[in-house]
Design an enzyme around this catalytic site. Structure first.
Site, mmCIF file in Angstrom:
data_model
loop_
_atom_site.group_PDB
_atom_site.id
_atom_site.type_symbol
_atom_site.label_atom_id
_atom_site.label_comp_id
_atom_site.label_asym_id
_atom_site.label_seq_id
_atom_site.Cartn_x
_atom_site.Cartn_y
_atom_site.Cartn_z
ATOM 1 N N GLU A 107 0.828 -1.204 0.000
ATOM 2 C CA GLU A 107 0.000 0.000 0.000
ATOM 3 C C GLU A 107 0.869 1.263 0.000
ATOM 4 O O GLU A 107 0.495 2.291 -0.566
ATOM 5 C CB GLU A 107 -0.923 0.004 1.226
ATOM 6 C CG GLU A 107 -1.966 -1.098 1.232
ATOM 7 C CD GLU A 107 -1.436 -2.388 1.839
ATOM 8 O OE1 GLU A 107 -0.206 -2.520 2.002
ATOM 9 O OE2 GLU A 107 -2.252 -3.279 2.140
ATOM 10 N N PHE A 352 16.369 -2.538 2.973
ATOM 11 C CA PHE A 352 15.138 -2.070 2.346
ATOM 12 C C PHE A 352 15.452 -1.200 1.130
ATOM 13 O O PHE A 352 16.511 -0.597 1.028
ATOM 14 C CB PHE A 352 14.303 -1.256 3.341
ATOM 15 C CG PHE A 352 13.608 -2.086 4.373
ATOM 16 C CD1 PHE A 352 12.482 -2.830 4.039
ATOM 17 C CD2 PHE A 352 14.074 -2.132 5.681
ATOM 18 C CE1 PHE A 352 11.833 -3.596 4.990
ATOM 19 C CE2 PHE A 352 13.433 -2.894 6.638
ATOM 20 C CZ PHE A 352 12.309 -3.626 6.288
ATOM 21 N N ASN A 377 3.099 -8.311 -4.191
ATOM 22 C CA ASN A 377 2.969 -7.561 -5.447
ATOM 23 C C ASN A 377 3.713 -8.233 -6.602
ATOM 24 O O ASN A 377 4.943 -8.290 -6.613
ATOM 25 C CB ASN A 377 3.490 -6.140 -5.239
ATOM 26 C CG ASN A 377 3.079 -5.203 -6.355
ATOM 27 O OD1 ASN A 377 2.824 -5.613 -7.481
ATOM 28 N ND2 ASN A 377 3.021 -3.920 -6.047
#
Length: 464
Positions: A107, A352, A377
């Site tokens: 999201e 990350f 995803n």
């Protein structure tokens, strides 16, 4: 019903505190930002000096030296984080703040896309992005532009929620997908109009909400507009009594391509020296139980094949390395070596924001979370023309999975044996044309679905 929930939120406060403490102990909370869970944040407003220096805004402050001086002096440097934080301007100058709530990583990427595109049309608008997970916070902190700031969503209790809303005073709220915090939504709707976009309901949640239909309707009535991501989700919302929702498709189709540091890509590509790279992305322990046993077999068949594993939660890196050793596999983490050790069996990316870099060198990508977690995803890898493989459980991404399969842009496998068979087939030189076709189809699929974003923006901008 809402009053009962409010009462429960007070009764359960000690449990919330215990949960936060446990999350802190296991590394799922950032101790430097724990106060944000209680609406105590260093950021009081998202405008920064560039907003005040903007010519249009200079004009607004013209002739009002007192307010202009107050606005400038309210900006201060936070020495612990190096970030600029700011006290609220008067309400008349705080009218262009959009609050976007993005539950987790997927999201958050959609939130970044919305911010990028809304700001192109409305450059004076500023953004507050909230999320719940530490992983999403790290990504957002790294990727958000200067016109936006991230804060953890506070505990869903009227005290913390009202304090949070009083601090920020947003003028529009956008909730992405499926995280519905009753108190936050109910109180948020008193402050500004709320939109629920890319909404979905998993099969499990749907069954649970059917038993609490009236409460679901009570929460959802707070949204001025609900946009769902598929016909299947629209049907679920209708069955739950929400008749005015609309379906515009999945906004994740419109996620912008993940950023890539070109200098690092050049070094990585040169270092890998034309090896066939297979990336296992966003993996969970359940995925690794299936993946690790087949890697030795795969590498014995294809000497030029190199394996890169990107766990969903990088803090698991030590346990993953230990697990690799138990399968007689050698592994190195990126935090130990900036470039892959080519003599190792696996390279683990425990940082990350580098997914795009490794998709750039991949031939094939397996999308994790697709054995038990409902899948992650698919489309991020598609932008890099990867041949995409995922497991049997894509329940959280049903329509995307269906779409890519129908367009021969991905492959679904049943288990570890099936995964090994498919990888062996695709990596064989005799099947290079079929591999190429899957890669081309994946890229075509995302390119053909860019119109979804324009349709979302048409609806959202009506509320600005």
């Amino acid at each position: 019903m809402m009053l009962l929930y409010y009462a429960l939120s007070f009764i359960l406060l000690p449990i919330y505190f215990i949960i936060i403490l446990i999350r802190l102990l296991i590394g799922k909370e950032d101790i430097r930002r724990i106060q944000e869970r209680f609406a105590i944040g260093k950021h009081r407003q998202v405008y920064s000096l560039d907003f005040l220096h903007n010519e249009a805004n200079k004009e607004r402050f013209k002739g009002d030296t007192e307010r202009r001086t107050a606005a400038y002096t309210s900006v201060r440097e936070d020495s612990s984080t190096g970030s600029t934080s700011k006290l609220p301007l008067e309400a008349s100058y705080a009218r262009s703040l959009i609050w976007i709530h993005a539950a987790s990583v997927g999201e958050s990427m959609a939130a970044l896309t919305l911010i990028s595109n809304i700001s192109k049309r409305y450059p004076d608008i500023r953004f507050l992005v909230t999320s719940w997970t530490n992983s999403s916070a790290k990504i957002l902190t790294a990727k958000l532009p200067k016109i936006a700031v991230h804060q953890f969503l506070p505990i869903d209790n009227i005290i913390f929620t009202r304090k949070f809303l009083k601090n920020w005073q947003p003028n529009l709220g956008i909730f992405i997908e499926s995280e519905l915090w009753p108190c936050t939504i109910n109180e948020g709707a008193r402050q500004c109009k709320l939109l629920l976009v890319n909404a979905r309901i998993s099969d499990k949640s749907f069954k649970a909400w059917l038993k609490r239909k009236s409460f679901f309707q009570l929460i959802l009535k707070n949204f001025s507009k609900i946009i769902v991501q598929s016909e299947r989700d629209l049907q679920k919302f209708n069955e739950l009594g929400i008749s005015d929702a609309i379906n515009l498709g999945n906004i994740k189709f419109a996620n912008e391509k993940l950023p890539v540091n070109q200098e690092e890509l050049s070094k990585l590509s040169s270092h890998l020296d034309n090896r066939q790279v297979v990336v296992f992305a966003s993996t969970h322990p359940e995925d690794e139980e299936v993946i690790l046993p087949i890697i030795k077999n795969l590498k014995e068949q294809f000497l030029d094949c190199y394996i890169i594993l990107i766990p969903r939660h990088p803090e698991r890196v030590k346990s993953i390395i230990d697990n690799c050793k138990s399968h007689n596999l050698s592994a190195t983490a990126k935090s130990q070596n900036d470039l892959p050790v080519l003599s190792d069996d696996i390279y683990i990316v425990d940082r990350f924001g580098e997914m795009g870099l490794f998709f750039s060198v991949a031939t094939i990508s397996f999308i994790g979370g697709s054995f038990k977690q409902g899948g992650h995803n698919i489309l991020e890898a598609a932008y890099f023309s990867n041949c995409i493989i995922f497991g049997p459980d894509m329940s959280k991404n049903t329509d995307i999975a269906k779409g890519v399969l129908q367009n021969e842009a991905a492959i679904q496998i049943k288990n570890g044996e099936d995964l090994l068979t498919k990888l062996t087939y695709l990596l064989s030189p005799n099947n290079s044309l079929e591999l190429k076709a899957y890669r081309e189809n994946a890229l075509k699929f995302v390119e053909n679905n860019q119109k979804v974003l324009d349709e979302y923006l048409q609806v959202i901008t009506k509320f600005l």
